[in-house]
Design an enzyme around this catalytic site. Sequence first.
Site, PDB file in Angstrom:
ATOM      1  N   ASP A   1       2.431   6.091  -9.075  1.00 34.23           N
ATOM      2  CA  ASP A   1       3.524   6.365  -8.124  1.00 34.23           C
ATOM      3  C   ASP A   1       4.861   5.957  -8.739  1.00 34.23           C
ATOM      4  OD1 ASP A   1       1.836   7.225  -6.121  1.00 34.23           O
ATOM      5  OD2 ASP A   1       1.778   5.295  -5.080  1.00 34.23           O
TER       6      ASP A   1
ATOM      7  N   GLY B   1       5.419   3.385   0.598  1.00 30.86           N
ATOM      8  CA  GLY B   1       6.118   4.384  -0.231  1.00 30.86           C
ATOM      9  C   GLY B   1       5.434   4.580  -1.558  1.00 30.86           C
TER      10      GLY B   1
ATOM     11  N   SER C   1       0.848  -1.196   0.000  1.00 29.80           N
ATOM     12  CA  SER C   1       0.000   0.000   0.000  1.00 29.80           C
ATOM     13  C   SER C   1       0.878   1.238   0.000  1.00 29.80           C
ATOM     14  CB  SER C   1      -0.894   0.009   1.238  1.00 29.80           C
ATOM     15  OG  SER C   1      -0.103   0.267   2.378  1.00 29.80           O
ATOM     16  N   LYS C   2       0.222   2.366  -0.094  1.00 26.73           N
ATOM     17  CA  LYS C   2       0.902   3.666  -0.116  1.00 26.73           C
ATOM     18  C   LYS C   2       1.870   3.781   1.080  1.00 26.73           C
ATOM     19  CE  LYS C   2       1.111   7.773  -2.028  1.00 26.73           C
ATOM     20  NZ  LYS C   2       1.528   7.992  -3.387  1.00 26.73           N
ATOM     21  N   ARG C   3       1.494   3.129   2.156  1.00 24.32           N
ATOM     22  CA  ARG C   3       2.313   3.138   3.365  1.00 24.32           C
ATOM     23  C   ARG C   3       3.744   2.653   3.079  1.00 24.32           C
ATOM     24  NH1 ARG C   3       2.553  -0.415   7.115  1.00 24.32           N
ATOM     25  NH2 ARG C   3       1.145  -1.848   6.050  1.00 24.32           N
TER      26      ARG C   3
END
Length: 462
Positions: free
Chosen positions: A248, A242, A238-240
Amino acid sequence: MAVVVRFAPSPTGVLHIGSVRTALFNWLYARHNGGKFLLRIEDTDKLRSTEENAQSILRILKWLQLDWDGEPVIQSSCVERHKEVAHNLVKEGRAYFCNCSPEELALKKEAAIKDGKSYKYDGKCRENTTNYIEGKSVIRLRSDLTGATTLNDLVQGGIITENSQLDDLVLLRSDGTPTYMLSVVVDDHDMDITHVIRGDDHLTNTFRQIQIYQACGWNIPNFGHIPLIYGPDGAKLSKRHGAASAQDYIDLGYLSEAIFNYLLRLGWSHGDEEIIGRKDAVEWFDICDVGQSPARFDMAKLQNLNAHYMKARDNDSILECMKPFLKRELSDIQAQRIIRGMDSLKARAKTLVDLAESSLIYVTEPDGFDEGCVKYLMPENIDLLKDMIEIIQNSESIQQDSLLESAKSLANKNGVKLVEVAQALRSALCGRLVSPSVFEIIEILGKDETIHRIRRFISMDM
Ligand code: GLU
């Protein structure tokens, strides 16, 4: 049998990198088998789907050159067909109208939880195939609750589920809209999909969907459920971690061929091959060779692949890829300088962001100086720099090999190491102590710009 696969993203958010891998595996499977790769935009969740997300999905597939066959199917345009199938199932006795109110069902659910049981619809309306109340009735599948369903998954192998674990799932909601379970089956059938390749988060849905195929009397496609992608800590990527969306990774400066190669190798392999281009990938890929265990995202590996593919691209094309990251227009002279210095710049960069950053030495004089540069403003270093100005001024043509020789003699004469001269020059020209060979930089910048930058540095008050 001609292979027909599909990628069926929901445009309810940005495209996850794991979904890109699903698209890639479908595309490869189609191309390997000379089959078709279809695209279906599953936009039935009108509240969360956006046109912008749908467009960005198409853009990313194009960026990766995952070309689809024919026009994309827009799921919302098939809704009437989904409804028709649900009503036909009622007519054939394979589904029924359920008039239980949400409150009634909620009470039953509560009671089941209280008794420590898992809740399943109790089948109260199973015999109701006539009493349809507009705005109230839902259509439920009359599931086969005995026996077992076997799935021979192309990735996960044989899996058997007792049908008693299932209940009569809803096909059409009380507002008349079809559920995901129904839409996906009808569309896959209507699109003649032979192989459904998707994330293993859909595995439990598959057993329910097989029941819908059976009720409709349709052929059941082959299924291949690929493991999801996890972060280094074992949690779903996930975005967590990075970066998680395809965008992204584009923004971080990865080339499409590096992403292609990296995602391909994530959970699939061909001997010890690490660098695999499109042609070999198409030739070698088979869905049966995808591993069952979760794939862990390894950023360092992706960076190494990216560095490899940046080196493999010719310098003109890499400049084009890098331009958006420079965030400024280049004059012809600046572009030519970057191209001349590109081999050395590429040798040190892992991403297009790194490359754009390090290319700035050929675009502008330093707009700041790293702390380590200050030391080279000491009087003895300033003298070295002044001598270098003279050497450069007096050279007929500035050529890196002869500059290196001159710098060596200058260092000898002053009893310092060559690196001291090089670092003083680097500070003046680049504003930092890490860069490609400073003599190459001088050759590329030319006399005037080099001397201008050294003089500017010497006159700095830091
Ligand atoms: N639209 C679904 C999703 O994005 C995929 C459905 C499928 O592949 O069957 O998760």
